[in-house]
Design a protein around this motif. Structure first.
Motif, mmCIF file in Angstrom:
data_model
loop_
_atom_site.group_PDB
_atom_site.id
_atom_site.type_symbol
_atom_site.label_atom_id
_atom_site.label_comp_id
_atom_site.label_asym_id
_atom_site.label_seq_id
_atom_site.Cartn_x
_atom_site.Cartn_y
_atom_site.Cartn_z
ATOM 1 N N TRP A 93 2.230 1.785 -3.303
ATOM 2 C CA TRP A 93 1.057 2.190 -4.269
ATOM 3 C C TRP A 93 1.114 3.809 -4.095
ATOM 4 C CZ3 TRP A 93 -2.284 1.338 -7.947
ATOM 5 C CH2 TRP A 93 -3.450 1.837 -8.209
ATOM 6 N N ARG A 94 0.919 4.294 -2.852
ATOM 7 C CA ARG A 94 0.692 5.603 -2.509
ATOM 8 C C ARG A 94 2.078 6.389 -3.197
ATOM 9 N NH1 ARG A 94 -2.798 7.545 1.367
ATOM 10 N NH2 ARG A 94 -1.734 9.472 0.599
ATOM 11 N N THR A 95 3.151 5.945 -2.986
ATOM 12 C CA THR A 95 4.480 6.428 -3.252
ATOM 13 C C THR A 95 4.625 6.668 -5.073
ATOM 14 O OG1 THR A 95 5.792 5.577 -1.650
ATOM 15 C CG2 THR A 95 7.167 6.541 -3.356
ATOM 16 N N ASP A 133 -10.350 1.898 -1.731
ATOM 17 C CA ASP A 133 -9.153 2.288 -1.983
ATOM 18 C C ASP A 133 -8.164 1.102 -1.887
ATOM 19 O OD1 ASP A 133 -9.777 5.007 -2.245
ATOM 20 O OD2 ASP A 133 -9.404 5.256 0.076
ATOM 21 N N SER A 138 1.988 6.534 -6.910
ATOM 22 C CA SER A 138 0.755 7.022 -7.819
ATOM 23 C C SER A 138 0.777 8.519 -7.577
ATOM 24 C CB SER A 138 -0.484 6.525 -7.145
ATOM 25 O OG SER A 138 -0.680 5.176 -7.353
ATOM 26 N N TRP A 153 0.899 -1.071 0.008
ATOM 27 C CA TRP A 153 0.166 -0.022 -0.146
ATOM 28 C C TRP A 153 0.978 1.427 0.161
ATOM 29 C CZ3 TRP A 153 -4.423 1.913 -1.245
ATOM 30 C CH2 TRP A 153 -4.807 3.045 -0.336
ATOM 31 N N GLN A 154 1.869 1.170 0.804
ATOM 32 C CA GLN A 154 2.624 2.254 0.907
ATOM 33 C C GLN A 154 3.569 2.596 -0.560
ATOM 34 O OE1 GLN A 154 6.375 2.083 3.304
ATOM 35 N NE2 GLN A 154 5.580 3.919 4.466
#
Length: 483
Positions: A98-100, A165, A102, A95-96
């Motif tokens: 993915w955030r980084t 999400d 995106s 998830w981390q």
């Protein structure tokens, strides 16, 4: 004996380097838009082991996990358990990442590549899509009250995000689990090297691994096409023969189908939920309505790309091997090969004389068509005769062509013998066609896959040929090869 921690780490690094070399070779394929490969990339979060840089499409970010054995599947505990007391779980780290990665509407392509199997007993993991390898599409459809729906809620809660999400992230995370071990990856890398006119034996593949290893230890993490070409020249990897690979996924999928020049996927068209059970198509009309045209289309693609040599591999039964040989036939100025029992069986070898025993014809008197049984691995005479007598087929004569001195698993020992057998069978069948004047041949096979491929490759000047799937017991019509 268990492997030491250091030994396991070395195997893991080599596996990652082999995986990186596999993707680096994509830069040499004009049909791909790969412009670079980065190993242990910076600012890539948890998916930094191998990053494939692409010109137009989204970059591909892979985490590579290698296991020395298959005792520990990728299960729920693996996803939600941190490696250290103060660390994050794999799910949180994905998830981390993915955030980084995106940003500005850009959604990364992320992948977990591992030879460890996935735990299909878990209600969430059981919803992995068979084609895309992702969890999102099917997990999204699970009712909130179902086991999978409750699992989805727990996963979202563990990460600390809304379910919607989490699902978006899972839509873009490909789980390449249960992948082949070292030998399987070597095979696919070899295919890819041969397709771009590089040497493709195991020593050449190892040279590719060493190139990646040298780049990593030399603090060069990213490689472009120019650097790759220079390294290939320095290591003397240029070859003389260019060979395409065609993968036919008949009764099971090939984990490395993406590395082939052409790949066909028929698995979902068959009845049965296990390779051993997949013998009949759900719609028998697809044998000639879809499967044979797809083989013919694959041959046209191979020709258009300029190949004249084709390596065939995949999980399929004998009629499909035969039909593939027909599609890539000798009359098309092609040479075919496959790997049979660890040996290369190809049509480019010099055949040796192979003795066959031709049975006395059984005159059935039901019509003017000819039935031929090929007994190489097993003697199929009684089973085929029982099927013919119980059917309404207009067969007038049945002949068995058996390997001499007797059918066995080792009756055809090598490629020259396989070509000799195929030529001997072809002569007998042509003789029988002339003697009977038949306009249709019914062909039943028991033998090695490589033999069926080579026989199909040579099959010419024969009337329309109906192939049959062995249902054990009984038979069912498969491909109808035009005369």
């Amino acid at each position: 004996m268990s492997l030491s921690a250091a030994g396991a780490a070395l195997q893991g690094h080599d596996y990652q380097h082999l995986f990186a070399w596999y993707h680096a070779l994509r830069m040499l394929n004009p049909a791909e838009d790969v412009v670079g490969v980065e190993i242990e990339a910076k600012n890539a979060g948890n998916v930094d082991d191998v990053v494939v840089r692409r010109r137009a499409a989204a970059d591909e970010h892979y985490q590579v996990k290698y296991s020395v054995d298959g005792r520990h599947p990728i299960d729920l505990a693996w996803w939600v358990t941190p490696a250290t007391s103060k660390g994050k779980s794999p799910l949180q780290r994905f998830w981390q990442s993915w955030r980084t990665l995106s940003r500005d509407g850009h959604r990364p392509h992320m992948g977990l590549y591992t030879n460890r199997p996935i735990d299909v007993s878990d209600p969430v993991l059981a919803l992995q899509d068979g084609r895309t390898g992702t969890l999102g599409p099917r997990l999204r459809l699970a009712k909130a009250s179902s086991k999978a729906g409750r699992g989805r809620k727990r996963w979202a809660s563990h990460v600390g995000v809304a379910e919607a999400d989490l699902l978006e992230m899972l839509d873009h995370l490909v789980l390449l689990t249960g992948q082949s071990a070292w030998a399987g990856l070597v095979t696919s890398v070899s295919d890819r090297m041969a397709a771009v006119r590089l040497k493709s034996d195991e020593l050449a593949v190892e040279q590719g691994v060493q190139a990646i290893r040298a780049w990593v230890t030399g603090a060069r993490s990213e490689v472009d096409r120019r650097a790759l070409a220079a390294e290939i020249a320095r290591r003397g990897l240029h070859g003389e023969v260019r060979q395409a690979t065609v993968v036919v996924q008949g009764i099971d999928r090939d984990p490395w189908a993406a590395g082939a020049t052409v790949s066909l996927d028929w698995v979902d068209l068959f009845e049965g939920d296990h390779p051993r059970a997949r013998r009949q198509l759900r719609d028998p009309g697809l044998w000639n309505g879809r499967l044979l045209p797809e083989l013919e289309g694959a041959e046209r693609t191979i020709h258009a790309l300029g190949f004249d040599r084709v390596l065939v591999r995949g999980y399929m039964r004998l009629p499909a091997w035969f039909a593939t040989g027909v599609a890539f036939g000798d009359t098309r100025s092609l040479r075919v090969a496959c790997v049979q029992g660890g040996q290369r069986w190809g049509s480019d070898v010099t055949p040796v004389e192979f003795p066959v025993h031709v049975s006395a014809p059984v005159e059935l008197g039901a019509g003017g068509e000819l039935a031929v049984g090929l007994s190489v691995t097993n003697d199929l005479a009684e089973d085929v005769l029982a099927y013919l007598r119980g059917s309404a087929l207009p067969v007038g004569r049945f002949v068995v062509i058996a390997a001499a001195p007797a059918p066995s698993r080792t009756a055809i020992p090598d490629a020259p013998s396989a070509m000799g057998w195929a030529l001997a069978v072809l002569k007998v069948v042509r003789d029988q066609v002339r003697a009977t004047g038949t306009r249709k041949v019914h062909l039943f096979l028991s033998g090695p896959a490589g033999g069926a491929l080579l026989l199909g490759h040579l099959w010419n000047r024969i009337p329309a040929t109906q192939l049959y799937e062995d249902l054990s017991p009984g038979y069912a019509p498969a491909f109808l090869i035009p005369g």
